[in-house]
Design a protein around this motif. Structure first.
Motif, PDB file in Angstrom:
ATOM      1  N   PHE A  78      -8.677  -4.414  -2.208  1.00  0.00           N
ATOM      2  CA  PHE A  78      -8.743  -5.700  -1.524  1.00  0.00           C
ATOM      3  C   PHE A  78      -9.104  -6.775  -2.541  1.00  0.00           C
ATOM      4  CE2 PHE A  78     -10.998  -9.051   0.739  1.00  0.00           C
ATOM      5  CZ  PHE A  78     -10.122  -9.313   1.775  1.00  0.00           C
ATOM      6  N   PRO A  79      -8.413  -7.926  -2.565  1.00  0.00           N
ATOM      7  CA  PRO A  79      -7.551  -8.446  -1.501  1.00  0.00           C
ATOM      8  C   PRO A  79      -6.063  -8.142  -1.646  1.00  0.00           C
ATOM      9  CG  PRO A  79      -8.014 -10.184  -3.064  1.00  0.00           C
ATOM     10  CD  PRO A  79      -8.759  -8.974  -3.558  1.00  0.00           C
ATOM     11  N   SER A  80      -5.634  -7.401  -2.665  1.00  0.00           N
ATOM     12  CA  SER A  80      -4.193  -7.184  -2.852  1.00  0.00           C
ATOM     13  C   SER A  80      -3.592  -6.309  -1.761  1.00  0.00           C
ATOM     14  CB  SER A  80      -3.940  -6.538  -4.216  1.00  0.00           C
ATOM     15  OG  SER A  80      -4.434  -5.206  -4.236  1.00  0.00           O
ATOM     16  N   ASN A  81      -4.437  -5.451  -1.143  1.00  0.00           N
ATOM     17  CA  ASN A  81      -4.000  -4.499  -0.119  1.00  0.00           C
ATOM     18  C   ASN A  81      -3.023  -3.461  -0.658  1.00  0.00           C
ATOM     19  OD1 ASN A  81      -5.588  -5.446   2.001  1.00  0.00           O
ATOM     20  ND2 ASN A  81      -4.091  -6.997   2.578  1.00  0.00           N
ATOM     21  N   SER A  82      -2.941  -3.299  -1.983  1.00  0.00           N
ATOM     22  CA  SER A  82      -2.187  -2.171  -2.529  1.00  0.00           C
ATOM     23  C   SER A  82      -2.937  -0.890  -2.183  1.00  0.00           C
ATOM     24  CB  SER A  82      -2.036  -2.317  -4.041  1.00  0.00           C
ATOM     25  OG  SER A  82      -3.304  -2.290  -4.676  1.00  0.00           O
ATOM     26  N   CYS A  83      -2.200   0.177  -1.921  1.00  0.00           N
ATOM     27  CA  CYS A  83      -2.864   1.384  -1.433  1.00  0.00           C
ATOM     28  C   CYS A  83      -2.078   2.624  -1.829  1.00  0.00           C
ATOM     29  CB  CYS A  83      -3.039   1.330   0.085  1.00  0.00           C
ATOM     30  SG  CYS A  83      -1.520   0.967   1.006  1.00  0.00           S
ATOM     31  N   ASN A  84      -2.782   3.734  -1.922  1.00  0.00           N
ATOM     32  CA  ASN A  84      -2.155   5.025  -2.162  1.00  0.00           C
ATOM     33  C   ASN A  84      -2.985   6.101  -1.492  1.00  0.00           C
ATOM     34  OD1 ASN A  84      -4.202   6.074  -4.134  1.00  0.00           O
ATOM     35  ND2 ASN A  84      -3.433   4.369  -5.368  1.00  0.00           N
ATOM     36  N   TYR A  85      -2.396   7.269  -1.341  1.00  0.00           N
ATOM     37  CA  TYR A  85      -3.113   8.347  -0.665  1.00  0.00           C
ATOM     38  C   TYR A  85      -2.620   9.695  -1.162  1.00  0.00           C
ATOM     39  CZ  TYR A  85       1.012   9.071   2.311  1.00  0.00           C
ATOM     40  OH  TYR A  85       2.278   9.335   2.768  1.00  0.00           O
ATOM     41  N   GLY A  86      -3.411  10.699  -0.867  1.00  0.00           N
ATOM     42  CA  GLY A  86      -3.039  12.069  -1.164  1.00  0.00           C
ATOM     43  C   GLY A  86      -3.401  12.964   0.001  1.00  0.00           C
ATOM     44  N   THR A  87      -2.632  14.020   0.166  1.00  0.00           N
ATOM     45  CA  THR A  87      -2.841  14.981   1.242  1.00  0.00           C
ATOM     46  C   THR A  87      -3.213  16.322   0.636  1.00  0.00           C
ATOM     47  OG1 THR A  87      -1.131  13.829   2.506  1.00  0.00           O
ATOM     48  CG2 THR A  87      -1.813  16.003   3.308  1.00  0.00           C
ATOM     49  N   TYR A  88      -4.243  16.943   1.179  1.00  0.00           N
ATOM     50  CA  TYR A  88      -4.709  18.223   0.653  1.00  0.00           C
ATOM     51  C   TYR A  88      -3.995  19.364   1.372  1.00  0.00           C
ATOM     52  CZ  TYR A  88      -8.358  15.563  -1.684  1.00  0.00           C
ATOM     53  OH  TYR A  88      -9.030  14.671  -2.476  1.00  0.00           O
ATOM     54  N   TRP A  89      -2.861  19.774   0.787  1.00  0.00           N
ATOM     55  CA  TRP A  89      -2.125  20.917   1.315  1.00  0.00           C
ATOM     56  C   TRP A  89      -1.399  21.584   0.159  1.00  0.00           C
ATOM     57  CZ3 TRP A  89       3.357  20.751   3.453  1.00  0.00           C
ATOM     58  CH2 TRP A  89       4.110  19.747   2.852  1.00  0.00           C
ATOM     59  N   LYS A  90      -0.580  22.596   0.440  1.00  0.00           N
ATOM     60  CA  LYS A  90      -0.035  23.425  -0.636  1.00  0.00           C
ATOM     61  C   LYS A  90       0.878  22.662  -1.575  1.00  0.00           C
ATOM     62  CE  LYS A  90       3.693  25.263   2.296  1.00  0.00           C
ATOM     63  NZ  LYS A  90       4.306  26.512   2.819  1.00  0.00           N
ATOM     64  N   TYR A  91       1.432  21.518  -1.134  1.00  0.00           N
ATOM     65  CA  TYR A  91       2.268  20.713  -2.012  1.00  0.00           C
ATOM     66  C   TYR A  91       1.561  19.429  -2.437  1.00  0.00           C
ATOM     67  CZ  TYR A  91       5.959  23.850  -0.403  1.00  0.00           C
ATOM     68  OH  TYR A  91       6.710  24.963  -0.111  1.00  0.00           O
ATOM     69  N   GLY A  92       0.252  19.408  -2.297  1.00  0.00           N
ATOM     70  CA  GLY A  92      -0.502  18.239  -2.725  1.00  0.00           C
ATOM     71  C   GLY A  92      -0.557  18.150  -4.234  1.00  0.00           C
ATOM     72  N   ASP A  93      -0.830  16.943  -4.719  1.00  0.00           N
ATOM     73  CA  ASP A  93      -0.923  16.716  -6.151  1.00  0.00           C
ATOM     74  C   ASP A  93      -2.334  16.269  -6.483  1.00  0.00           C
ATOM     75  OD1 ASP A  93      -0.154  16.614  -8.750  1.00  0.00           O
ATOM     76  OD2 ASP A  93       1.394  15.085  -8.497  1.00  0.00           O
ATOM     77  N   TYR A  94      -2.634  16.151  -7.785  1.00  0.00           N
ATOM     78  CA  TYR A  94      -3.981  15.795  -8.217  1.00  0.00           C
ATOM     79  C   TYR A  94      -4.397  14.427  -7.685  1.00  0.00           C
ATOM     80  CZ  TYR A  94      -7.787  14.212 -11.148  1.00  0.00           C
ATOM     81  OH  TYR A  94      -8.989  13.711 -11.580  1.00  0.00           O
ATOM     82  N   LEU A  95      -5.618  14.366  -7.186  1.00  0.00           N
ATOM     83  CA  LEU A  95      -6.177  13.110  -6.699  1.00  0.00           C
ATOM     84  C   LEU A  95      -7.408  12.758  -7.518  1.00  0.00           C
ATOM     85  CD1 LEU A  95      -6.119  13.758  -2.851  1.00  0.00           C
ATOM     86  CD2 LEU A  95      -4.557  12.317  -4.127  1.00  0.00           C
ATOM     87  N   SER A  96      -7.521  11.500  -7.880  1.00  0.00           N
ATOM     88  CA  SER A  96      -8.752  11.008  -8.486  1.00  0.00           C
ATOM     89  C   SER A  96      -9.673  10.621  -7.337  1.00  0.00           C
ATOM     90  CB  SER A  96      -8.463   9.807  -9.388  1.00  0.00           C
ATOM     91  OG  SER A  96      -9.664   9.285  -9.910  1.00  0.00           O
TER      92      SER A  96
END
Length: 319
Positions: A78-96
């Motif tokens: 905020f305030p740019s409202n750029s966003c990203n996400y990750g899902t924890y499942w078998k095809y998930g990728d590394y999350l910081s």
């Protein structure tokens, strides 16, 4: 006493539902182990704040999607409202992760647990500690200066579950240091629902899924004039199922960083992947028709949630 998630509700652990600030109020955490949701806001600069959310049942997920079935962590600037996400499942990728590292078992497994994680048996001090309760590890660690401390320590307001500070000996690169972190408890009990109102209702469509990406073998090629080389390509996670379609189509164009836009040709011109064939390799053939250095191809994504993926992260370099 143990909660439903097998964590202790009393000292030396944090309460299972707590909201607090730390790092001189730069960070605010709200943790709810019982309902498996967590919040963090972090002031990066006076004009930029990062909001992070982790939940077992994330709101506004696409029905029947992996995000509707598994833990999701979302970050919003905020305030740019750029966003990203990750899902924890078998095809998930590394999350910081914005949350304690011991919540991450691996890229595919996650659970909102107690904020602190003790690696040693903790002993309650019987010495007179004034208006504080003091717990310390049963092992001593030495730092670079030669000083020795209990490997982990935690302090509470006397006879309460209100944490005041933690201390630990830890390694940072080649240094071994002793660090103390102070906490200011805002509330104990279920966190305020208003903290989670900042989650965008359209996040599943407008925020970047960090697992979406194109994989190559090889990604860097050396091609002589009039010669052709091949690149195997595939996806590391299924495309999203959006509006009844789970297909991503991929075409190619020179990157803006490319120094020669007509040095190579390629075939086929278009590829398609879906949730069935996403891990099946397809072959791109690249032919050099003109000498020139610094040739870079990037994909043009369409569909499957890839439209907002940065194509420069999937660049092919040709020399």
């Amino acid at each position: 006493m143990l909660s439903d998630y097998g964590v202790r509700c009393a000292q030396p652990y944090f309460p299972p539902q707590i909201t607090f600030s730390t790092y001189e109020n730069k960070a605010i955490y709200a943790i709810d182990e019982l309902n498996q949701q967590a919040y963090r806001s972090y002031i990066i600069t006076p004009t930029l704040t990062e909001y992070s959310f982790a939940m077992q049942h994330f709101p506004f997920a696409i029905p029947d999607s992996p995000e509707s079935k598994y833990y999701v962590q979302l970050k919003l600037n905020f305030p740019s409202n750029s966003c990203n996400y990750g899902t924890y499942w078998k095809y998930g990728d590394y999350l910081s992760s914005a949350f304690p590292s011991h919540w991450n078992f691996n890229d595919s497994s996650f659970k909102i647990d107690n904020f602190v994680n003790f690696r040693y048996e903790m002993i309650h001090s019987n010495n007179n500690t004034g208006d504080e309760d003091y717990w310390y590890a049963n092992e001593i660690c030495e730092i670079d200066t030669g000083e020795k401390f209990p490997c982990q320590e935690i302090y509470f307001k006397k006879n309460t579950d209100i944490p005041l500070r933690t201390a630990q000996v830890f390694r940072r690169r080649w240094e071994v240091l002793h660090e103390t972190i102070y906490y200011k408890v805002i509330s104990i009990g279920k966190p305020d629902d208003r903290l989670f109102k900042r989650i965008p209702q359209n996040w599943a469509y407008n925020c970047t899924d960090l697992a979406l990406g194109l994989l190559y073998n090889p990604q860097i090629l050396v091609i002589s004039l009039d010669k052709t080389s091949s690149v195997q390509l595939w996806l590391n996670t299924p495309p999203h199922y959006i509006n009844g379609n789970d297909t991503v189509t991929i075409e190619w164009q020179p990157s803006t960083a490319s120094k020669c836009n007509d040095c190579v040709t390629w075939t086929p011109k278009r590829f398609s992947f879906n949730s069935t064939n996403f891990q099946q390799t397809q072959t791109l053939y690249i032919t050099r028709v003109k000498d020139g250095q610094g040739v870079y191809l990037i994909p043009i994504f369409s569909g499957g949630g890839f439209d907002i993926v940065d194509p420069e992260h999937s660049r092919i370099s040709i020399y």
